[in-house]
Design a protein around this motif. Structure first.
Motif, PDB file in Angstrom:
ATOM      1  N   CYS A  99       1.006  -1.515  -0.250  1.00  0.00           N
ATOM      2  CA  CYS A  99      -0.214   0.204   0.257  1.00  0.00           C
ATOM      3  C   CYS A  99       0.944   1.516   0.101  1.00  0.00           C
ATOM      4  O   CYS A  99       0.627   2.609  -0.445  1.00  0.00           O
ATOM      5  N   LEU A 100       2.042   1.555   0.421  1.00  0.00           N
ATOM      6  CA  LEU A 100       3.075   2.319   0.907  1.00  0.00           C
ATOM      7  C   LEU A 100       3.670   2.747  -0.442  1.00  0.00           C
ATOM      8  O   LEU A 100       4.810   3.867  -1.007  1.00  0.00           O
ATOM      9  N   VAL A 101       4.676   1.035  -1.251  1.00  0.00           N
ATOM     10  CA  VAL A 101       4.866   1.868  -2.525  1.00  0.00           C
ATOM     11  C   VAL A 101       4.422   2.573  -3.473  1.00  0.00           C
ATOM     12  O   VAL A 101       5.634   3.279  -3.785  1.00  0.00           O
ATOM     13  N   PRO A 102       3.664   2.467  -3.869  1.00  0.00           N
ATOM     14  CA  PRO A 102       2.730   4.092  -4.860  1.00  0.00           C
ATOM     15  C   PRO A 102       2.795   5.152  -4.344  1.00  0.00           C
ATOM     16  O   PRO A 102       3.248   6.617  -4.767  1.00  0.00           O
ATOM     17  N   PHE A 103       3.317   5.659  -3.041  1.00  0.00           N
ATOM     18  CA  PHE A 103       3.297   6.992  -2.577  1.00  0.00           C
ATOM     19  C   PHE A 103       4.538   7.306  -1.619  1.00  0.00           C
ATOM     20  O   PHE A 103       5.075   8.504  -1.545  1.00  0.00           O
ATOM     21  N   GLY A 104       5.211   6.080  -1.023  1.00  0.00           N
ATOM     22  CA  GLY A 104       6.700   6.290  -0.854  1.00  0.00           C
ATOM     23  C   GLY A 104       8.053   6.177  -1.345  1.00  0.00           C
ATOM     24  O   GLY A 104       8.519   6.921  -0.683  1.00  0.00           O
ATOM     25  N   HIS A 105       7.739   5.822  -2.600  1.00  0.00           N
ATOM     26  CA  HIS A 105       8.866   5.424  -2.790  1.00  0.00           C
ATOM     27  C   HIS A 105       9.582   6.570  -3.545  1.00  0.00           C
ATOM     28  O   HIS A 105       9.305   7.551  -4.452  1.00  0.00           O
ATOM     29  N   GLY A 106      10.501   6.252  -3.385  1.00  0.00           N
ATOM     30  CA  GLY A 106      11.902   7.405  -3.086  1.00  0.00           C
ATOM     31  C   GLY A 106      11.630   8.687  -2.428  1.00  0.00           C
ATOM     32  O   GLY A 106      12.851   9.063  -2.207  1.00  0.00           O
ATOM     33  N   THR A 107      10.701   8.412  -1.255  1.00  0.00           N
ATOM     34  CA  THR A 107      10.915   9.965  -0.604  1.00  0.00           C
ATOM     35  C   THR A 107      11.946   9.247   0.759  1.00  0.00           C
ATOM     36  O   THR A 107      11.961   8.393   0.434  1.00  0.00           O
TER      37      THR A 107
END
Length: 245
Positions: A99-107
């Protein structure tokens, strides 16, 4: 970039284990991991447009510090049952991760969450091999993919070249088209495992005995169980016990 980070870590971690007393090793690795996370937040916040900054060792080395710390803690007879009890819900960690991959990738926050979450997921699956999800991971097809995974990691570079750094770059032409490139990646990984890795592993055992007693026998038994086959054998039913050992 990841290989260079790993090579530096392989020098750094043994030095820490040798120079520090056993009592403070996990604490020191945890403190260093927290310090790296704070440093990452400051560095990436000060240079938001420098995208390659997140590949520097001082920015990402906690990705290896955290698993090393958790591994040391899991060796404790007092802490291991606690990990086993509370990490039996590790599939929920997988759901959170996806669930977090689309939002937290690279942050900054995404990297920190992933670095602490993924080792917990792995440890939870290792300590609870008998539940439904653990038995699924012991499926011999998945075990075989795990066996050749390093080959997959290397050989995919030949065929999966059209990424962000080189969009549309396909020097091998139709060999890099879908799904042929996936098939070729698995084929080369399997060939390199059986023709290169296995012979060299056997050679290594001849040159020097394993540091851990019974390691060679476990490797051989686990390798045999990892071979994909339509026939179920009594040895395959013992896979969870072998993995736990």
């Amino acid at each position: 970039w990841s290989l260079s980070l790993e090579e530096q870590f392989y020098l750094f971690l043994p030095a820490c284990l040798v120079l520090m007393t056993r009592r403070y090793r996990a604490h020191a690795l945890g403190a260093l991991a927290v310090a790296v996370a704070v440093h990452r937040a400051q560095a990436m916040g000060a240079c938001p447009g420098v995208w390659w900054l997140k590949y520097h060792p001082d920015i990402r080395i906690d990705a290896l510090l955290v698993p090393a710390m958790i591994a040391l803690l899991a060796l404790s007879p007092q802490l291991r049952p606690i990990f086993q009890k509370y990490l039996r819900f590790w599939p929920l960690g997988v759901v959170v991760f996806l669930c977090l991959v689309p939002f937290g990738h690279g942050t900054t926050w995404g990297l920190t969450v992933f670095i602490w979450l993924l080792p917990a997921i792995v440890l939870g699956s290792v300590l609870n091999p008998a539940n439904m999800f653990g038995r699924l991971l012991e499926w011999r097809v998945l075990r075989y993919i795990g066996r050749i995974s390093y080959g997959l990691y290397l050989w995919q570079e030949l065929f999966f070249t059209d990424h962000g750094f080189s969009e549309g770059n396909r020097p091998l032409g139709w060999l890099q088209t879908w799904p042929l490139r996936l098939v070729l990646t698995f084929l080369l990984a399997a060939l390199s495992y059986h023709l290169l890795e296995c012979p060299l592993i056997k050679l290594g055992y001849k040159l020097a005995p394993p540091a851990t007693a019974g390691r060679q026998e476990l490797e051989v038994a686990d390798s045999e169980r990892s071979q994909p086959s339509d026939k179920e054998s009594s040895s395959a039913e013992q896979v969870p016990q072998v993995t736990t050992t």
